[in-house]
Each structure stands twice: as C-alpha cells, then as structure tokens.
Design a protein around this motif. Structure first.
Motif, PDB file in Angstrom:
ATOM      1  N   ALA A  19       0.741  -0.326   0.099  1.00 36.23           N
ATOM      2  CA  ALA A  19       0.188  -0.238   0.094  1.00 36.23           C
ATOM      3  C   ALA A  19       0.635   1.230  -0.053  1.00 36.23           C
ATOM      4  CB  ALA A  19      -1.139   0.041   1.628  1.00 36.23           C
ATOM      5  N   GLU A  20       2.139   1.419   0.646  1.00 31.79           N
ATOM      6  CA  GLU A  20       2.433   2.164   0.819  1.00 31.79           C
ATOM      7  C   GLU A  20       3.374   2.709  -0.627  1.00 31.79           C
ATOM      8  OE1 GLU A  20       5.657   1.208   3.674  1.00 31.79           O
ATOM      9  OE2 GLU A  20       6.183   3.385   4.418  1.00 31.79           O
ATOM     10  N   ILE A  21       4.324   1.751  -1.412  1.00 33.11           N
ATOM     11  CA  ILE A  21       4.295   1.936  -2.599  1.00 33.11           C
ATOM     12  C   ILE A  21       3.536   2.582  -3.708  1.00 33.11           C
ATOM     13  CG2 ILE A  21       5.361   0.655  -4.590  1.00 33.11           C
ATOM     14  CD1 ILE A  21       7.049  -1.189  -2.999  1.00 33.11           C
ATOM     15  N   GLU A  22       2.046   1.678  -2.911  1.00 33.34           N
ATOM     16  CA  GLU A  22       1.111   2.258  -3.905  1.00 33.34           C
ATOM     17  C   GLU A  22       1.042   3.578  -4.307  1.00 33.34           C
ATOM     18  OE1 GLU A  22      -0.347   0.562  -6.809  1.00 33.34           O
ATOM     19  OE2 GLU A  22       0.816  -0.584  -6.088  1.00 33.34           O
ATOM     20  N   ALA A  23       0.536   3.864  -2.733  1.00 32.62           N
ATOM     21  CA  ALA A  23      -0.011   5.610  -2.157  1.00 32.62           C
ATOM     22  C   ALA A  23       0.862   6.533  -3.051  1.00 32.62           C
ATOM     23  CB  ALA A  23       0.361   5.672  -0.961  1.00 32.62           C
ATOM     24  N   GLU A  24       2.663   5.780  -2.731  1.00 32.90           N
ATOM     25  CA  GLU A  24       3.752   7.473  -3.133  1.00 32.90           C
ATOM     26  C   GLU A  24       3.501   6.619  -4.906  1.00 32.90           C
ATOM     27  OE1 GLU A  24       7.698   5.974  -2.911  1.00 32.90           O
ATOM     28  OE2 GLU A  24       7.005   5.777  -0.365  1.00 32.90           O
ATOM     29  N   VAL A  25       3.453   5.658  -5.372  1.00 33.91           N
ATOM     30  CA  VAL A  25       3.023   6.084  -7.423  1.00 33.91           C
ATOM     31  C   VAL A  25       1.900   6.772  -7.064  1.00 33.91           C
ATOM     32  CG1 VAL A  25       2.243   4.854  -8.767  1.00 33.91           C
ATOM     33  CG2 VAL A  25       3.687   3.064  -7.496  1.00 33.91           C
ATOM     34  N   ALA A  26       0.739   6.689  -6.935  1.00 33.74           N
ATOM     35  CA  ALA A  26      -0.814   7.348  -6.782  1.00 33.74           C
ATOM     36  C   ALA A  26      -0.240   8.972  -6.865  1.00 33.74           C
ATOM     37  CB  ALA A  26      -1.551   6.996  -6.016  1.00 33.74           C
ATOM     38  N   GLN A  27       0.937   9.430  -5.654  1.00 35.00           N
ATOM     39  CA  GLN A  27       1.238  11.050  -6.839  1.00 35.00           C
ATOM     40  C   GLN A  27       2.018  11.477  -7.544  1.00 35.00           C
ATOM     41  OE1 GLN A  27       2.448  12.296  -2.760  1.00 35.00           O
ATOM     42  NE2 GLN A  27       0.869  11.419  -1.555  1.00 35.00           N
ATOM     43  N   LEU A  28       2.461  10.445  -8.558  1.00 29.61           N
ATOM     44  CA  LEU A  28       2.916  10.472  -9.732  1.00 29.61           C
ATOM     45  C   LEU A  28       1.832  10.690 -10.464  1.00 29.61           C
ATOM     46  CD1 LEU A  28       5.629   8.395  -9.360  1.00 29.61           C
ATOM     47  CD2 LEU A  28       5.690  10.944  -9.059  1.00 29.61           C
ATOM     48  N   ASP A  29       1.761  12.204 -11.521  1.00 29.14           N
ATOM     49  CA  ASP A  29       0.674  12.398 -12.215  1.00 29.14           C
ATOM     50  C   ASP A  29       1.037  11.449 -13.366  1.00 29.14           C
ATOM     51  OD1 ASP A  29      -1.264  13.599 -10.496  1.00 29.14           O
ATOM     52  OD2 ASP A  29      -0.132  15.748 -11.197  1.00 29.14           O
ATOM     53  N   ASP A  30       2.012  11.475 -13.597  1.00 28.63           N
ATOM     54  CA  ASP A  30       2.678  11.297 -15.215  1.00 28.63           C
ATOM     55  C   ASP A  30       2.688   9.994 -15.360  1.00 28.63           C
ATOM     56  OD1 ASP A  30       3.569  12.419 -18.108  1.00 28.63           O
ATOM     57  OD2 ASP A  30       5.647  11.284 -17.628  1.00 28.63           O
ATOM     58  N   LEU A  31       2.052   9.304 -16.327  1.00 24.63           N
ATOM     59  CA  LEU A  31       2.248   7.666 -16.593  1.00 24.63           C
ATOM     60  C   LEU A  31       3.667   6.917 -16.304  1.00 24.63           C
ATOM     61  CD1 LEU A  31      -0.363   5.564 -16.810  1.00 24.63           C
ATOM     62  CD2 LEU A  31       0.388   5.697 -19.304  1.00 24.63           C
ATOM     63  N   ASN A  32       4.638   8.081 -17.289  1.00 28.13           N
ATOM     64  CA  ASN A  32       5.908   7.521 -17.637  1.00 28.13           C
ATOM     65  C   ASN A  32       6.949   7.912 -16.482  1.00 28.13           C
ATOM     66  OD1 ASN A  32       5.765   7.660 -20.695  1.00 28.13           O
ATOM     67  ND2 ASN A  32       6.174   9.089 -20.845  1.00 28.13           N
ATOM     68  N   GLU A  33       6.224   8.916 -15.553  1.00 30.68           N
ATOM     69  CA  GLU A  33       7.050   9.475 -14.047  1.00 30.68           C
ATOM     70  C   GLU A  33       6.599   7.606 -13.463  1.00 30.68           C
ATOM     71  OE1 GLU A  33       6.796  12.462 -11.550  1.00 30.68           O
ATOM     72  OE2 GLU A  33       6.621  13.858 -14.120  1.00 30.68           O
ATOM     73  N   ARG A  34       5.299   7.364 -13.768  1.00 33.17           N
ATOM     74  CA  ARG A  34       4.851   5.655 -12.614  1.00 33.17           C
ATOM     75  C   ARG A  34       5.898   4.707 -13.191  1.00 33.17           C
ATOM     76  NH1 ARG A  34      -1.667   6.112 -11.711  1.00 33.17           N
ATOM     77  NH2 ARG A  34      -1.898   8.343 -10.814  1.00 33.17           N
ATOM     78  N   LEU A  35       5.589   4.499 -14.907  1.00 35.61           N
ATOM     79  CA  LEU A  35       6.519   3.574 -15.118  1.00 35.61           C
ATOM     80  C   LEU A  35       7.960   3.964 -14.064  1.00 35.61           C
ATOM     81  CD1 LEU A  35       5.091   3.327 -18.289  1.00 35.61           C
ATOM     82  CD2 LEU A  35       4.688   1.573 -16.317  1.00 35.61           C
ATOM     83  N   GLU A  36       8.259   4.743 -14.822  1.00 33.18           N
ATOM     84  CA  GLU A  36       9.928   4.695 -14.574  1.00 33.18           C
ATOM     85  C   GLU A  36      10.304   4.615 -12.631  1.00 33.18           C
ATOM     86  OE1 GLU A  36      12.090   8.608 -15.068  1.00 33.18           O
ATOM     87  OE2 GLU A  36      11.674   8.262 -16.898  1.00 33.18           O
ATOM     88  N   PHE A  37       9.203   4.992 -12.254  1.00 29.41           N
ATOM     89  CA  PHE A  37       9.460   4.961 -10.825  1.00 29.41           C
ATOM     90  C   PHE A  37       9.337   3.280 -10.107  1.00 29.41           C
ATOM     91  CE2 PHE A  37       6.795   4.301  -6.292  1.00 29.41           C
ATOM     92  CZ  PHE A  37       8.219   4.903  -5.491  1.00 29.41           C
ATOM     93  N   LEU A  38       8.159   2.425 -10.884  1.00 32.20           N
ATOM     94  CA  LEU A  38       7.838   1.193 -10.819  1.00 32.20           C
ATOM     95  C   LEU A  38       8.574   0.782 -11.340  1.00 32.20           C
ATOM     96  CD1 LEU A  38       4.126   1.344 -12.345  1.00 32.20           C
ATOM     97  CD2 LEU A  38       4.666   0.335  -9.676  1.00 32.20           C
ATOM     98  N   GLU A  39       9.333   0.505 -12.053  1.00 29.69           N
ATOM     99  CA  GLU A  39      10.766   0.914 -13.196  1.00 29.69           C
ATOM    100  C   GLU A  39      12.304  -0.181 -11.920  1.00 29.69           C
ATOM    101  OE1 GLU A  39      12.403   1.138 -16.457  1.00 29.69           O
ATOM    102  OE2 GLU A  39      10.383   0.170 -17.254  1.00 29.69           O
ATOM    103  N   GLY A  40      12.106   1.402 -11.495  1.00 25.95           N
ATOM    104  CA  GLY A  40      13.408   1.499 -10.052  1.00 25.95           C
ATOM    105  C   GLY A  40      12.998   0.217  -9.104  1.00 25.95           C
TER     106      GLY A  40
END
Lengths: 145, 166
Positions: A19-40
């Motif tokens: 849930a913690e990661i999800e919450a952080e991902v949800a803060q990123l608006d940009d789809l690419n930023e989200r993917l990058e974050f997840l990839e990391g």
C-alpha cells in the motif's frame, strides 16, 4: 512473523500489494514517471492493475458489452449470472420485463464486422431466461414492462 | 453500474492507504486513525478492456464507456464487530451492499503503527475478520428469511416461490 498456511472459508484470490508503494505511485501524475518509479523497484505494473486482473482472472465478475452507434459500453456482472440478471445491471426494468437477449460472441462480432454481418452469418443467438452470460458477449435486450 | 468491491480488514492494516492509492487521490485521511473513522468512502476506477475500442470502431459508436470497479472503503472491523463491538454493525451493513469483498491483511512490520491484536499474524487476522463476516451473514439470512415468510403468508407470490411455501 509466523508462517502457516491459510485456506479461506470462501473462494478467494490473493494479491500481494504494498500500500505504501501504491500511495507513492499515486502521487505521480505522469504515466511515464509512474512506470519509471515502478521499474526502479523492479515492478512492471501497479498494484491496482493486479487487483483488477485478480477480479477478472479469478472469475469473480465478467464483462459483457452493449454496442451501437450511440455508444459502446462495457458492463460487469457476477460470474454465472443469467441473461436477465445481466439485463438488470443496466436497468431493473430490463430484468423485470425480460423477453430475450440477442447475443453475439465478441469473436463473432469482430469476424463478421458487426451486428448486421453476424446476423447474416447466423451468429446472432436468441437467448432466453436461463442463458448464462459469457465473457465478452455483445448483447441487445428485448423487454416489455 | 460498475462492480462494487468493499475493502475490509482490521484497523491499521493499510486499508485506507490502499484505498487512496487505488483511487489515485493521493493521501486522504489514513495514517494511524485507530480512533475509527466512521465515514464510508467510495472510489471508482475504469476497468481497461482493449475489446471495447475494437467494438466501438466496428459499430462506429459516438461514445465509449468502460465499466467501473468501485471500491468502497469500509472502516476497520474488530473482533466482536458482529455483536456490535467498535463501530461494528454500521460497517457490516455496508458490506451487504457490495458485489465482492477485498480483504486487506497486514503483512508488514512497523513498530510505530500499532496492531489492534498486539502482534503481526495475517492468518489470525484473516480468521477474525472471516468469523465476523460469517456471523454477520447468518444474521442477515435469518432476518431475510423471516421477512420472506411473513410476506409469503401475506400472499406475496414472489416471496412464496422463494420460501417454497405453497
């Protein structure tokens, strides 16, 4: 943390989500930023899509479609629901006055290029009250109240 | 109408954090609110389905409407909720209205987030919540069948068929 097997008393699917990661991902608006974050973090999709997939993969609910020039729309109904129950998801009157469902399987719809084509090829089925709705059915409900 | 999915679980297991994340709204009100928020929140997400686009292009539809998965954040349950402990029954009544239940279990340690039962044990937690739900469900069934037989006695045809009375 003790580890022991657990069998739910009812049929259930399990998805591991942070849930913690999800919450952080949800803060990123940009789809690419989200993917990058997840990839990391070594992930390739959000927990949300895994939760949604668990729902369809583990056969809790299934989608069916209504399709016409005005709109194409996806609906959800519980697995194992009959045609009138599917109709009831759209409007309770459809269920109450259900006559039949003109049904075309998704693949047939595609193959014969639409409702008319499927009809001409004899792929449109007249389904009655006992029909169990299938994944991807394109349905038109006939009803009378 | 989309599909309803109620999020349940013990307090402080991450339900609201998860809910807010799923909802894509950023932080809402979570963060150790053991004091039991009594509001029920709703959030919905579109269910992506590539087939929708295909159908729409064949039928040249003016509008494409996806189906929605609606999450309902039901506040924390505690042991004994079915007997009215905590804010028990209030949440349990929300569960009646959902199509599916999403049961959140806490598997993370984390000293500063207190666990209502005092230790981290997802299996025990799962069983507590399931017991509450099952207890509650039998209560609902009891009430429903009492109501049904009453109506059947009164001559309601539908109720008669359901209760099997002549």
């Amino acid at each position: 943390m003790p580890s022991r097997p657990w069998r739910p008393k009812v049929g259930a699917a399990a998805v591991v989500v942070s849930a913690e990661i999800e919450a952080e991902v949800a803060q990123l608006d940009d789809l690419n930023e989200r993917l990058e974050f997840l990839e990391g973090l070594g992930l390739d999709e959000t927990g949300l899509s895994r939760v949604i997939r668990a729902d369809t993969n583990f056969l809790i609910s299934l989608p069916f479609f209504t399709c016409g020039p005005k709109e194409t729309r996806a609906w959800t109904v519980a697995q194992g629901a009959t045609a009138p129950e599917a109709a009831g998801r759209i409007h309770s009157d459809f269920q109450k006055g259900f006559i039949r469902a003109e049904t075309i399987a998704y693949d047939d719809y595609l193959e014969h290029a639409g409702e008319q084509g499927a009809k001409d090829a004899g792929r449109m089925r007249q389904e009655g009250k006992d029909y169990i709705t299938k994944d991807g059915d394109v349905m038109l409900f006939r009803f009378n109240v | 109408m989309g599909f309803n999915c109620g999020i349940v679980g013990l307090p402080n297991v991450g339900k609201s954090t998860l809910f807010n994340a799923l909802d894509g709204d950023g932080p809402g009100r979570s963060g150790e609110l053991s004091v039991l928020h009594d509001r029920t929140e709703f959030g919905r997400v579109a269910v992506p389905d590539p087939r929708l686009g295909e159908l729409a292009s064949i039928a040249s539809s003016a509008k494409v409407v996806p189906t929605y998965l609606e999450f309902v954040d039901i506040a924390g349950l505690v042991r004994g909720a079915s007997k009215g402990e905590g804010l028990g029954n209030k949440f349990l009544s929300h569960i009646r209205e959902v199509d599916a239940i999403c049961h959140v279990l806490r598997c993370f340690d984390g000293g500063e987030v207190t666990h209502v039962e005092g230790s981290i044990d997802p299996v025990r937690d799962a069983e507590i919540v399931e017991t509450e739900l099952l207890t509650r469900r039998s209560g609902i069934h009891g009430a429903a069948s009492r109501y049904g037989s009453k109506r059947a006695k009164g001559g309601d045809r539908e109720a008669r068929a359901q209760t099997g009375s002549p």
